[in-house]
Design an enzyme around this catalytic site. Sequence first.
Site, PDB file in Angstrom:
ATOM      1  N   ASP A  72      -8.679  -3.734  -6.586  1.00  0.00           N
ATOM      2  CA  ASP A  72      -8.270  -3.145  -5.310  1.00  0.00           C
ATOM      3  C   ASP A  72      -8.935  -1.784  -5.137  1.00  0.00           C
ATOM      4  O   ASP A  72      -8.881  -0.934  -6.020  1.00  0.00           O
ATOM      5  CB  ASP A  72      -6.744  -3.001  -5.307  1.00  0.00           C
ATOM      6  CG  ASP A  72      -6.181  -2.616  -3.949  1.00  0.00           C
ATOM      7  OD1 ASP A  72      -6.809  -1.825  -3.232  1.00  0.00           O
ATOM      8  OD2 ASP A  72      -5.091  -3.106  -3.613  1.00  0.00           O
ATOM      9  N   SER A  77       0.829  -1.191   0.000  1.00  0.00           N
ATOM     10  CA  SER A  77       0.000   0.000   0.000  1.00  0.00           C
ATOM     11  C   SER A  77       0.873   1.255   0.000  1.00  0.00           C
ATOM     12  O   SER A  77       1.699   1.427  -0.887  1.00  0.00           O
ATOM     13  CB  SER A  77      -0.933  -0.057   1.218  1.00  0.00           C
ATOM     14  OG  SER A  77      -1.917   0.919   1.137  1.00  0.00           O
ATOM     15  N   HIS A 106      -6.747  -6.125  -0.642  1.00  0.00           N
ATOM     16  CA  HIS A 106      -5.633  -5.194  -0.525  1.00  0.00           C
ATOM     17  C   HIS A 106      -4.511  -5.862   0.260  1.00  0.00           C
ATOM     18  O   HIS A 106      -4.741  -6.423   1.325  1.00  0.00           O
ATOM     19  CB  HIS A 106      -6.121  -3.936   0.198  1.00  0.00           C
ATOM     20  CG  HIS A 106      -5.129  -2.828   0.235  1.00  0.00           C
ATOM     21  ND1 HIS A 106      -4.672  -2.194  -0.900  1.00  0.00           N
ATOM     22  CD2 HIS A 106      -4.504  -2.220   1.283  1.00  0.00           C
ATOM     23  CE1 HIS A 106      -3.818  -1.252  -0.555  1.00  0.00           C
ATOM     24  NE2 HIS A 106      -3.689  -1.245   0.760  1.00  0.00           N
TER      25      HIS A 106
END
Length: 549
Positions: A482, A257, A511
């Site tokens: 995502d 991320s 994710h």
Amino acid sequence: MRRTRGTRRTAVLGSAGTLVAATLIAGAMAAPTASAGTEAGGKAGPEAGAKADVSARSGKDREARGVALAARRAAKAGIEWKDCPADWGLEKPIQCGWVTVPLDYARPDGKQIKLAVDRIGNTGTKDERQGALVYNPGGPGASGLRFPRRVVTKNKLWEKTAKAYDFVGFEPRGVGHSAPVSCVDPQEFVKAPKLDPIPDSEADKRVQRKLAAEYADGCQERSGALLPHMTTPNTARDLDVIRAALGEKKLNFLGVSYGTYLGAVYSTLFPTHVRRMVFDSVVNPRTDKIWYEVNLDQDVAFEKRLIDWMTWVAKNDAAFHLGDTYAEVRAQWDKLRATAKKQPLDGVVGPAELHSYFQNAPYYDSYWVQIATNWSKYVAGDPKPLIEAASPDMDDKAGNAAQENGNAVYTAVECADAKWPRSWKKWDRDNTRIHRTSPFFTWGNAWMNLPCATWSSKQQRPLEIESRKGLPPTLLVQSARDAATPYPGAVELHKRLKGSRLVTEADAGSHGITNIPNPCLNDRVDAYLLTGKLDASDVTCAPHATPKP
């Protein structure tokens, strides 16, 4: 990539306003023996990092010299590894230590801060060892200290990699034990119910604007000296100092991320210091996207993934009894939200708290069954599980402090990294437009980021991410649907990093996918980390198994 302001945090960017924040740019949400060249006593061997790969243009030469100096000092000092403090929740044989870095790399002899690090040694032989694998789970604002627990808990997906690498986690500047920042009293931060993130009137918007400005002021009052230095480039410099302190000539890195943006910045600043780098669930690195536009893109992607989940709930109506079509399930959500708006459940769970809890489903399909089950019980007349799951725990003062800290770091980094729109008319126009078709996430995300519109500390211009001389091939992995880091971001970074490969998990949207069982993906991550091998071309994998009620 973030969460919301009031309940739990997840790690990524978008969150529901005064709700939860994700860790971006989230991801994780998720101590070895001495590193190569480092003896048990903590003295490092190779100097690693005498020269930073930053060009001297734009006045960055001072930071380049500063980080090179800090890295030399760290290589000489090493890390004094000890058993972790009992209240850190990290069992033996994980070890903990500290790395000292300058607050301001342009003034390397000025104020210093200490960063918390931990490690667990490789499980294989000395000959099998390839160095340290450093991890960042996202945020910004998430701690990576739990990464070595993947070895302690015998996580099957990481067994092969653990034989070759020490697993190293750290808390970035501002996070946890690493010179933590704060913007508001933690107990006030988690108190519920909060305002409905979806405004009904201009008056509602004015109240939210006032709260956002007050939050920005609180950050300045409580952490003002740290705020100008809470940037991703500075965290990337910290990462290079950690590399040197570990005794590593080159960095092996796994970023999830927001951790992918940190890795992208590191690879641009220090291309010749990279050995292997995995980007999992990728933030769009375009300078015109960081960070205002990234959050707007999230709003649209979250709506699509919410529809995926509600469609799945409908297909499993025999288990959940919430409707056998998407429209019926969505109507149940609207009804629940309206009920909580009229009278917060148990006096605590209003629309904001529901958004914060339910947004976990678009983030991670590992939450699909749990949230649908609690929701189903509520509709059937048992509200307790849903209320408990969506309510803050006012007695968990340590957890609440961690939530507040995570949100503060998220805000501090994103506000410092880039120049945000100052015009409320632009915020209002953009979010009103997107809300029309993506109502679940949009306004909550706007309120969470709005402190950046009145941020009093300096805002930088984002670094242009590019593949510079000496950067080796890297690996990107991304699910096609995502929500927190939409797919175009992975495509964009892939274009910018010469020799990189992109592995796409089709028809999936979770994710942080390196920690999800999918052999097509897991085997390629292992192969890259263990041998440096990449496929001749990009790869598309079938999705991992869909959750079952």
